[in-house]
Design a protein around this motif. Sequence first.
Motif, PDB file in Angstrom:
ATOM      1  N   LEU A   1      33.759  44.589  50.590  1.00 32.03           N
ATOM      2  CA  LEU A   1      34.416  44.154  49.392  1.00 32.03           C
ATOM      3  C   LEU A   1      35.912  43.543  49.581  1.00 32.03           C
ATOM      4  CD1 LEU A   1      34.156  47.870  47.669  1.00 32.03           C
ATOM      5  CD2 LEU A   1      33.592  45.554  46.703  1.00 32.03           C
ATOM      6  N   TYR A   2      36.209  43.670  50.817  1.00 34.01           N
ATOM      7  CA  TYR A   2      37.647  43.150  51.400  1.00 34.01           C
ATOM      8  C   TYR A   2      37.213  41.626  51.622  1.00 34.01           C
ATOM      9  CZ  TYR A   2      41.614  42.266  54.329  1.00 34.01           C
ATOM     10  OH  TYR A   2      42.788  41.852  54.590  1.00 34.01           O
ATOM     11  N   GLN A   3      36.133  41.223  52.243  1.00 34.89           N
ATOM     12  CA  GLN A   3      35.903  39.891  52.476  1.00 34.89           C
ATOM     13  C   GLN A   3      35.772  39.118  51.018  1.00 34.89           C
ATOM     14  OE1 GLN A   3      32.858  40.266  55.268  1.00 34.89           O
ATOM     15  NE2 GLN A   3      34.109  40.304  56.912  1.00 34.89           N
ATOM     16  N   LYS A   4      35.110  39.880  50.053  1.00 34.99           N
ATOM     17  CA  LYS A   4      34.642  39.058  48.788  1.00 34.99           C
ATOM     18  C   LYS A   4      36.068  38.943  47.945  1.00 34.99           C
ATOM     19  CE  LYS A   4      31.663  37.758  46.092  1.00 34.99           C
ATOM     20  NZ  LYS A   4      30.717  36.626  46.101  1.00 34.99           N
ATOM     21  N   LEU A   5      36.816  40.053  47.969  1.00 26.94           N
ATOM     22  CA  LEU A   5      38.111  39.885  47.141  1.00 26.94           C
ATOM     23  C   LEU A   5      38.913  38.966  47.541  1.00 26.94           C
ATOM     24  CD1 LEU A   5      39.947  41.113  45.009  1.00 26.94           C
ATOM     25  CD2 LEU A   5      41.100  42.750  46.789  1.00 26.94           C
ATOM     26  N   THR A   6      39.167  38.908  49.173  1.00 27.16           N
ATOM     27  CA  THR A   6      40.070  37.979  49.841  1.00 27.16           C
ATOM     28  C   THR A   6      39.716  36.434  49.706  1.00 27.16           C
ATOM     29  OG1 THR A   6      39.645  38.650  51.989  1.00 27.16           O
ATOM     30  CG2 THR A   6      41.480  39.856  51.258  1.00 27.16           C
ATOM     31  N   GLY A   7      38.418  36.408  49.699  1.00 29.62           N
ATOM     32  CA  GLY A   7      37.725  35.203  49.627  1.00 29.62           C
ATOM     33  C   GLY A   7      37.992  34.593  48.311  1.00 29.62           C
ATOM     34  N   ILE A   8      37.956  35.419  47.431  1.00 32.60           N
ATOM     35  CA  ILE A   8      38.128  34.764  46.055  1.00 32.60           C
ATOM     36  C   ILE A   8      39.637  34.511  45.844  1.00 32.60           C
ATOM     37  CG2 ILE A   8      38.273  35.178  43.351  1.00 32.60           C
ATOM     38  CD1 ILE A   8      35.824  37.480  43.974  1.00 32.60           C
ATOM     39  N   GLN A   9      40.480  35.295  46.469  1.00 33.71           N
ATOM     40  CA  GLN A   9      41.966  35.105  46.306  1.00 33.71           C
ATOM     41  C   GLN A   9      42.501  33.871  47.086  1.00 33.71           C
ATOM     42  OE1 GLN A   9      43.071  38.800  47.749  1.00 33.71           O
ATOM     43  NE2 GLN A   9      43.682  39.512  45.690  1.00 33.71           N
ATOM     44  N   CYS A  10      41.846  33.293  48.078  1.00 38.06           N
ATOM     45  CA  CYS A  10      42.057  32.238  48.631  1.00 38.06           C
ATOM     46  C   CYS A  10      41.367  31.170  48.516  1.00 38.06           C
ATOM     47  CB  CYS A  10      42.558  32.415  50.129  1.00 38.06           C
ATOM     48  SG  CYS A  10      40.959  32.886  51.112  1.00 38.06           S
ATOM     49  N   GLY A  11      40.234  30.987  47.734  1.00 37.86           N
ATOM     50  CA  GLY A  11      39.489  30.110  47.369  1.00 37.86           C
ATOM     51  C   GLY A  11      38.349  29.919  48.379  1.00 37.86           C
ATOM     52  N   ASP A  12      37.928  30.763  49.273  1.00 40.83           N
ATOM     53  CA  ASP A  12      36.894  30.662  50.049  1.00 40.83           C
ATOM     54  C   ASP A  12      35.675  30.927  49.375  1.00 40.83           C
ATOM     55  OD1 ASP A  12      38.317  29.646  52.225  1.00 40.83           O
ATOM     56  OD2 ASP A  12      38.349  31.564  53.240  1.00 40.83           O
ATOM     57  N   GLU A  13      35.577  31.624  48.358  1.00 43.34           N
ATOM     58  CA  GLU A  13      34.456  32.160  47.583  1.00 43.34           C
ATOM     59  C   GLU A  13      34.468  31.689  46.227  1.00 43.34           C
ATOM     60  OE1 GLU A  13      31.908  34.620  48.021  1.00 43.34           O
ATOM     61  OE2 GLU A  13      32.418  35.268  50.260  1.00 43.34           O
ATOM     62  N   PRO A  14      33.347  31.680  45.395  1.00 42.32           N
ATOM     63  CA  PRO A  14      33.564  31.071  44.029  1.00 42.32           C
ATOM     64  C   PRO A  14      34.274  31.903  43.145  1.00 42.32           C
ATOM     65  CG  PRO A  14      31.317  31.192  44.805  1.00 42.32           C
ATOM     66  CD  PRO A  14      31.992  31.840  45.890  1.00 42.32           C
ATOM     67  N   ASP A  15      34.749  31.447  42.024  1.00 43.12           N
ATOM     68  CA  ASP A  15      35.702  32.656  41.325  1.00 43.12           C
ATOM     69  C   ASP A  15      35.037  32.676  39.909  1.00 43.12           C
ATOM     70  OD1 ASP A  15      37.906  33.948  39.891  1.00 43.12           O
ATOM     71  OD2 ASP A  15      38.883  32.004  39.601  1.00 43.12           O
ATOM     72  N   PRO A  16      33.649  33.221  39.784  1.00 44.73           N
ATOM     73  CA  PRO A  16      32.866  33.212  38.659  1.00 44.73           C
ATOM     74  C   PRO A  16      33.798  33.959  37.290  1.00 44.73           C
ATOM     75  CG  PRO A  16      32.314  34.964  40.007  1.00 44.73           C
ATOM     76  CD  PRO A  16      33.063  34.130  40.622  1.00 44.73           C
ATOM     77  N   TYR A  17      34.633  34.566  37.254  1.00 44.57           N
ATOM     78  CA  TYR A  17      35.392  35.162  36.235  1.00 44.57           C
ATOM     79  C   TYR A  17      36.523  34.561  35.957  1.00 44.57           C
ATOM     80  CZ  TYR A  17      31.838  38.858  37.363  1.00 44.57           C
ATOM     81  OH  TYR A  17      30.608  39.197  37.551  1.00 44.57           O
ATOM     82  N   GLY A  18      37.013  33.421  36.497  1.00 42.08           N
ATOM     83  CA  GLY A  18      38.367  32.758  36.329  1.00 42.08           C
ATOM     84  C   GLY A  18      39.425  33.465  36.416  1.00 42.08           C
ATOM     85  N   TRP A  19      39.410  34.575  37.667  1.00 36.78           N
ATOM     86  CA  TRP A  19      40.549  35.449  38.083  1.00 36.78           C
ATOM     87  C   TRP A  19      41.578  34.595  38.678  1.00 36.78           C
ATOM     88  CZ3 TRP A  19      37.183  39.419  40.994  1.00 36.78           C
ATOM     89  CH2 TRP A  19      36.874  40.224  40.162  1.00 36.78           C
ATOM     90  N   VAL A  20      41.417  33.075  39.038  1.00 36.76           N
ATOM     91  CA  VAL A  20      42.567  32.497  39.961  1.00 36.76           C
ATOM     92  C   VAL A  20      43.128  31.641  39.125  1.00 36.76           C
ATOM     93  CG1 VAL A  20      42.496  31.008  41.848  1.00 36.76           C
ATOM     94  CG2 VAL A  20      41.610  33.222  42.216  1.00 36.76           C
ATOM     95  N   THR A  21      44.484  31.147  39.142  1.00 33.77           N
ATOM     96  CA  THR A  21      45.092  30.237  38.314  1.00 33.77           C
ATOM     97  C   THR A  21      45.684  29.060  39.681  1.00 33.77           C
ATOM     98  OG1 THR A  21      45.887  31.592  36.775  1.00 33.77           O
ATOM     99  CG2 THR A  21      46.992  29.281  36.872  1.00 33.77           C
ATOM    100  N   ILE A  22      45.008  27.926  39.672  1.00 32.45           N
ATOM    101  CA  ILE A  22      45.732  27.059  40.847  1.00 32.45           C
ATOM    102  C   ILE A  22      46.923  26.472  40.220  1.00 32.45           C
ATOM    103  CG2 ILE A  22      44.913  25.099  42.023  1.00 32.45           C
ATOM    104  CD1 ILE A  22      41.872  26.024  42.143  1.00 32.45           C
ATOM    105  N   LEU A  23      47.772  26.475  41.155  1.00 35.44           N
ATOM    106  CA  LEU A  23      49.058  26.118  40.675  1.00 35.44           C
ATOM    107  C   LEU A  23      49.090  24.567  40.283  1.00 35.44           C
ATOM    108  CD1 LEU A  23      51.854  27.035  40.774  1.00 35.44           C
ATOM    109  CD2 LEU A  23      52.142  26.212  43.135  1.00 35.44           C
TER     110      LEU A  23
END
Length: 338
Positions: free
Chosen positions: A316-338
């Motif tokens: 879970l940690y790897q998946k979550l932090t992966g999405i947060q820094c862009g290493d993992e796909p973001d299927p739910y649009g959780w991340v906003t790129i500056l």
Amino acid sequence: MENMNWSDLSFGYMKTDYNVRCYYRNGKWGELEVSSSEIINIHMAATCLHYGQEAFEGLKAFKGKDGKVRIFRMKENGKRMQASSRGIKMAELPVETFEEAVLKVVRLNERFVPPYGSGASLYIRPLLIGLGAQVGVKPADEYMFLVFVTPVGPYFKTGFLPSKVCMMRGYDRAAPLGTGTIKVGGNYAASLAAGELAKEKGYAAVLYLDPKEKKYLDECGPANFFAIKGNNYITPKSESILPSITNKSLMQLAEDMGMTVERRPVPIEELATFEEAAECGTAAVITPLSQVDDLDEGKSYVFTTTNKPGPVCTKLYQKLTGIQCGDEPDPYGWVTIL
Ligand code: PLP
Ligand code: COI
């Protein structure tokens, strides 16, 4: 920032270049203002000082391998600050203004976003306070919204290594139908005595029980609680805990991993049946628990003695932090790129 040792950062305050402010006066919100001062100048009778009209948020920005800056789920924080405002009768800031302010403050302080792989991130702290002068107990007519940022490392000094927490029936952080579900400063003031006592005794945090019956698990001082049993992700449902955005994200990720998510009252005794347990939150990320000590009954619930996070928490940690820094796909649009 060339000589910064980002990997050594703890969860503390460091001065950055700018903060963003917005005032509510005469029944409406004004324009966003940029300030380079760390000081706010307010009336001595402001309601935030006397009657606790204060709410805050916490979210993070991360630098990716691609050099881009990503902000995690800021709309959710904007909505939660509105819920906090309704709970203590403050003016609600439009979510779009919240998002605009967050983007602006991160942009203005971009040089403070820690590099990819450092384990650090840029913590974003929005707050909303009652400014208007009152002596009677009533809501202010003027408010100030402010967002500052500061680079941070792990909240608990163990980081992603297991830490222990304790239960103490003599303390609650929130009342059964009180302000536990919103993020207001008073909840944290109410948690300080127990939190300091727990630290003196060698614990990272207090695991609070439900304040009504003291039968069920509520949450940790600064984070939600979850546990793993077989293929199940179990997390307390309660009228006195903060709806954590990290927990909400982990529930989705657990489901995507084929797990069954159970959000329900969790009786204390069930601790004995969990294979893994952890705290989760923006600051805490996922902090695995090695054990929970019941200080009143003299009982310990031990999840691991190896000082290593469990396999499900790790995934879970790897998946979550992966999405947060862009290493993992973001299927739910959780991340906003500056
Ligand atoms: N519970 C409490 C009491 C908190 O202060 C926090 C931190 O914000 C959390 C839970 C975790 O919430 P989130 O994941 O939205 O940061
Ligand atoms: C957060 O996780 O953002 C918090 O607000 C927790 C704590 C620092 C109060």
